[in-house]
Write a protein that holds these residues in place. Structure first.
Motif, PDB file in Angstrom:
ATOM      1  N   THR A 123     -42.499  36.543 -32.543  1.00  0.00           N
ATOM      2  CA  THR A 123     -42.237  35.577 -33.610  1.00  0.00           C
ATOM      3  C   THR A 123     -43.403  35.583 -34.595  1.00  0.00           C
ATOM      4  N   GLY A 124     -43.068  35.535 -35.885  1.00  0.00           N
ATOM      5  CA  GLY A 124     -44.118  35.477 -36.886  1.00  0.00           C
ATOM      6  C   GLY A 124     -44.036  36.542 -37.954  1.00  0.00           C
ATOM      7  N   GLY A 125     -43.007  37.402 -37.905  1.00  0.00           N
ATOM      8  CA  GLY A 125     -42.794  38.374 -38.983  1.00  0.00           C
ATOM      9  C   GLY A 125     -43.937  39.360 -39.145  1.00  0.00           C
ATOM     10  N   ASP A 126     -44.384  39.534 -40.412  1.00  0.00           N
ATOM     11  CA  ASP A 126     -45.443  40.492 -40.713  1.00  0.00           C
ATOM     12  C   ASP A 126     -46.729  40.172 -39.957  1.00  0.00           C
ATOM     13  N   ALA A 129     -46.640  41.495 -36.472  1.00  0.00           N
ATOM     14  CA  ALA A 129     -46.864  42.935 -36.439  1.00  0.00           C
ATOM     15  C   ALA A 129     -48.353  43.256 -36.608  1.00  0.00           C
ATOM     16  N   LEU A 130     -49.018  42.521 -37.494  1.00  0.00           N
ATOM     17  CA  LEU A 130     -50.455  42.715 -37.677  1.00  0.00           C
ATOM     18  C   LEU A 130     -51.215  42.388 -36.397  1.00  0.00           C
ATOM     19  N   PHE A 131     -50.801  41.316 -35.733  1.00  0.00           N
ATOM     20  CA  PHE A 131     -51.447  40.923 -34.476  1.00  0.00           C
ATOM     21  C   PHE A 131     -51.195  41.970 -33.392  1.00  0.00           C
ATOM     22  N   ALA A 132     -49.976  42.528 -33.357  1.00  0.00           N
ATOM     23  CA  ALA A 132     -49.676  43.599 -32.398  1.00  0.00           C
ATOM     24  C   ALA A 132     -50.617  44.783 -32.639  1.00  0.00           C
ATOM     25  N   GLY A 133     -50.900  45.065 -33.913  1.00  0.00           N
ATOM     26  CA  GLY A 133     -51.855  46.126 -34.242  1.00  0.00           C
ATOM     27  C   GLY A 133     -53.261  45.797 -33.763  1.00  0.00           C
ATOM     28  N   GLY A 162     -50.061  47.047 -39.133  1.00  0.00           N
ATOM     29  CA  GLY A 162     -49.852  46.750 -37.718  1.00  0.00           C
ATOM     30  C   GLY A 162     -48.641  47.495 -37.188  1.00  0.00           C
ATOM     31  N   PHE A 163     -48.029  46.945 -36.152  1.00  0.00           N
ATOM     32  CA  PHE A 163     -46.885  47.603 -35.523  1.00  0.00           C
ATOM     33  C   PHE A 163     -45.790  46.604 -35.150  1.00  0.00           C
ATOM     34  N   LYS A 164     -44.553  46.965 -35.494  1.00  0.00           N
ATOM     35  CA  LYS A 164     -43.432  46.216 -34.926  1.00  0.00           C
ATOM     36  C   LYS A 164     -43.345  46.511 -33.435  1.00  0.00           C
ATOM     37  N   GLU A 165     -43.643  47.773 -33.099  1.00  0.00           N
ATOM     38  CA  GLU A 165     -43.615  48.200 -31.703  1.00  0.00           C
ATOM     39  C   GLU A 165     -44.468  49.444 -31.554  1.00  0.00           C
ATOM     40  N   ILE A 166     -45.236  49.513 -30.477  1.00  0.00           N
ATOM     41  CA  ILE A 166     -45.992  50.725 -30.180  1.00  0.00           C
ATOM     42  C   ILE A 166     -46.013  50.915 -28.662  1.00  0.00           C
ATOM     43  N   VAL A 167     -45.746  52.138 -28.243  1.00  0.00           N
ATOM     44  CA  VAL A 167     -45.707  52.476 -26.821  1.00  0.00           C
ATOM     45  C   VAL A 167     -46.691  53.608 -26.578  1.00  0.00           C
ATOM     46  N   CYS A 168     -47.533  53.465 -25.565  1.00  0.00           N
ATOM     47  CA  CYS A 168     -48.487  54.526 -25.266  1.00  0.00           C
ATOM     48  C   CYS A 168     -48.700  54.658 -23.767  1.00  0.00           C
ATOM     49  N   SER A 169     -49.179  55.821 -23.363  1.00  0.00           N
ATOM     50  CA  SER A 169     -49.499  56.050 -21.959  1.00  0.00           C
ATOM     51  C   SER A 169     -51.015  55.959 -21.790  1.00  0.00           C
ATOM     52  N   VAL A 188     -51.316  34.079 -31.212  1.00  0.00           N
ATOM     53  CA  VAL A 188     -52.457  34.051 -32.125  1.00  0.00           C
ATOM     54  C   VAL A 188     -52.320  32.883 -33.089  1.00  0.00           C
ATOM     55  N   GLN A 189     -53.432  32.224 -33.355  1.00  0.00           N
ATOM     56  CA  GLN A 189     -53.484  31.133 -34.333  1.00  0.00           C
ATOM     57  C   GLN A 189     -54.547  31.489 -35.360  1.00  0.00           C
ATOM     58  N   ARG A 190     -54.102  31.749 -36.609  1.00  0.00           N
ATOM     59  CA  ARG A 190     -55.044  32.115 -37.661  1.00  0.00           C
ATOM     60  C   ARG A 190     -54.370  31.981 -39.023  1.00  0.00           C
ATOM     61  N   VAL A 191     -55.162  32.117 -40.082  1.00  0.00           N
ATOM     62  CA  VAL A 191     -54.637  32.071 -41.445  1.00  0.00           C
ATOM     63  C   VAL A 191     -54.231  33.494 -41.833  1.00  0.00           C
ATOM     64  N   PRO A 192     -52.947  33.751 -42.042  1.00  0.00           N
ATOM     65  CA  PRO A 192     -52.514  35.109 -42.417  1.00  0.00           C
ATOM     66  C   PRO A 192     -53.052  35.504 -43.780  1.00  0.00           C
ATOM     67  N   ALA A 193     -53.159  36.808 -43.989  1.00  0.00           N
ATOM     68  CA  ALA A 193     -53.660  37.317 -45.273  1.00  0.00           C
ATOM     69  C   ALA A 193     -52.749  36.924 -46.424  1.00  0.00           C
ATOM     70  N   THR A 194     -51.463  36.687 -46.133  1.00  0.00           N
ATOM     71  CA  THR A 194     -50.494  36.347 -47.182  1.00  0.00           C
ATOM     72  C   THR A 194     -50.430  34.842 -47.455  1.00  0.00           C
ATOM     73  N   GLU A 195     -51.176  34.046 -46.681  1.00  0.00           N
ATOM     74  CA  GLU A 195     -51.130  32.584 -46.826  1.00  0.00           C
ATOM     75  C   GLU A 195     -52.053  32.132 -47.970  1.00  0.00           C
ATOM     76  N   THR A 196     -51.466  31.494 -48.979  1.00  0.00           N
ATOM     77  CA  THR A 196     -52.253  31.073 -50.154  1.00  0.00           C
ATOM     78  C   THR A 196     -52.834  29.667 -49.997  1.00  0.00           C
ATOM     79  N   GLN A 197     -52.245  28.878 -49.093  1.00  0.00           N
ATOM     80  CA  GLN A 197     -52.696  27.493 -48.930  1.00  0.00           C
ATOM     81  C   GLN A 197     -53.789  27.348 -47.874  1.00  0.00           C
ATOM     82  N   GLY A 198     -54.130  28.429 -47.191  1.00  0.00           N
ATOM     83  CA  GLY A 198     -55.168  28.359 -46.167  1.00  0.00           C
ATOM     84  C   GLY A 198     -54.703  27.717 -44.875  1.00  0.00           C
ATOM     85  N   ARG A 199     -53.387  27.670 -44.669  1.00  0.00           N
ATOM     86  CA  ARG A 199     -52.868  27.030 -43.453  1.00  0.00           C
ATOM     87  C   ARG A 199     -52.885  27.997 -42.275  1.00  0.00           C
TER      88      ARG A 199
END
Length: 369
Positions: A123-126, A129-133, A162-169, A188-199
């Motif tokens: 959950t969380g969209g882009d 994916a960044l967090f998965a990266g 980032g990654f929607k999905e990554i699989v590795c051995s 993860v709890q943080r301010v996304p790079a796309t957030e303009t209000q700093g939330r």
């Protein structure tokens, strides 16, 4: 006495140690690779037990001999030496006994295996994916510090990175037994790079760690595999785009539980070498079948241990990464530290060690040791 019980248990394993040592030199056993590998692992475990048995028995004997000197000798110097020996033995015995107990608890037979690591944005969209990266980079750094080899077998990048999905051995010593604690939902709890209000936003990614199947663990009729080749798309140079290096396999697998037949479809485009892509696709097929066929075994292990740190339940949020506070919290063991930057840079060993301690304590209770 508990000491006598522990020593008796160790002594009872000595004949099996000798037997396995003989078996692994038998040509018939060596010819049967599955049995040989299994016995070699057993021998290694028993060898460690025999080594700690020798140390434990020597400590007990030294302590008892020194106590005998204290009771029967009149020489002050001898008695002082004996008193020091008793104190040293009694200082070391609890630590050795703990080692003995942990080694006597049956190991999960999967722990020594290599692993397949799957990370997916939740959950969380882009931002997910960044967090998965970020998680992938964290594990890559950790694997590097352990001397393990990590190879990406498939990846789907996110729109913003980032990654929607990554699989590795991951290959190395005791990989699955170490990384299995990472299975679950990471929040993860943080301010996304796309957030303009700093939330601060909350996003999640799922991590799944599976034991990698070995060739003899599952039976695959390679003659029934249907192979397709195709040209890869995207970055990678002219060869990737113009040569049919990508592979796709289709395999009809009969579910041993339901009896139904399902088609397994696996694609691999990671290298410019078609044979290498085929090899990786086959490895993923073996792992997929192994995981499905051994699910009952895994469920049984989880229910018997009843341990929050070993179930790998994806529905549970196992850890929270709070960027504003620089805080990491592992909810399974109420472990909190404020070294988020170092943690995300692969410094996760202390957390894994604490999870291992928690699981070992549970195993000791179940084994009544």
């Amino acid at each position: 006495m508990a000491e006598n019980t522990l020593l008796e248990k160790l002594n009872s394993l000595a004949p099996r140690f000798e037997e396995v040592g003989t078996l692994i030199t038998d040509p018939d056993v060596i010819a049967d690779q599955a049995r040989y590998v299994r016995l070699t692992r057993e021998y290694k475990d028993l060898e460690a037990l025999m080594a700690v048995r020798k140390t434990y028995a020597a400590l007990l004997k030294n302590r008892d001999d020194s106590k005998e000197i204290l009771l029967n000798e009149s020489d002050p110097d001898l008695k002082d030496m004996a008193r020091e020996e008793v104190a040293e033995c009694e200082r070391r015995l609890p630590e050795i006994e703990e080692q003995v107990k942990l080694k006597l608890v049956p190991k999960d037979p999967e722990d020594a295996k290599n692993a397949i690591l799957e990370i997916r944005g939740g959950t969380g969209g882009d931002e997910a994916a960044l967090f998965a990266g970020d998680l992938f980079r964290m594990y890559a750094k950790y694997c590097e510090s352990k001397g393990w080899k990590m190879e990406v077998s498939s990846a789907s990048e996110g729109a913003a990175g980032g990654f929607k999905e990554i699989v590795c051995s991951v290959t190395g010593a005791d990989v699955y037994g170490t990384l299995k604690y990472e299975s679950g939902v990471h929040r993860v709890q943080r301010v996304p790079a796309t957030e303009t209000q700093g939330r601060v936003h909350t996003s999640a990614a799922t991590v799944a760690v599976l034991p990698e199947a070995e060739a003899f663990d599952v039976v695959i009729n390679e003659g029934e595999i249907k192979w397709d080749t195709f040209r890869s798309s995207g970055a990678g140079g002219q060869n990737v785009n113009k040569v049919e290096s990508g592979v796709r396999l289709r395999y009809n697998w009969k579910n041993p539980v339901t009896g139904s037949v399902e088609e397994i479809l696996i694609e691999c485009t990671e290298t410019r070498d078609q044979p290498k892509n085929k090899e990786r696709a086959l490895a993923r097929l073996r792992t997929f079948i192994y995981d499905r066929e051994h699910q009952k075994y895994t469920d049984d292990i989880a229910s018997r241990r009843k341990s929050l740190v070993s179930t790998g339940d994806r529905s549970a949020k196992i850890r929270t990464y709070n960027y504003p506070q620089g805080r990491i919290t592992d909810h399974r063991i109420n472990y909190t530290v404020y070294n988020l930057a170092a943690f995300m840079d692969g410094d996760i060993q202390e957390c894994i060690d604490r999870l291992m301690v928690a699981e070992n304590a549970e195993r000791l209770r179940e084994a009544d040791l």
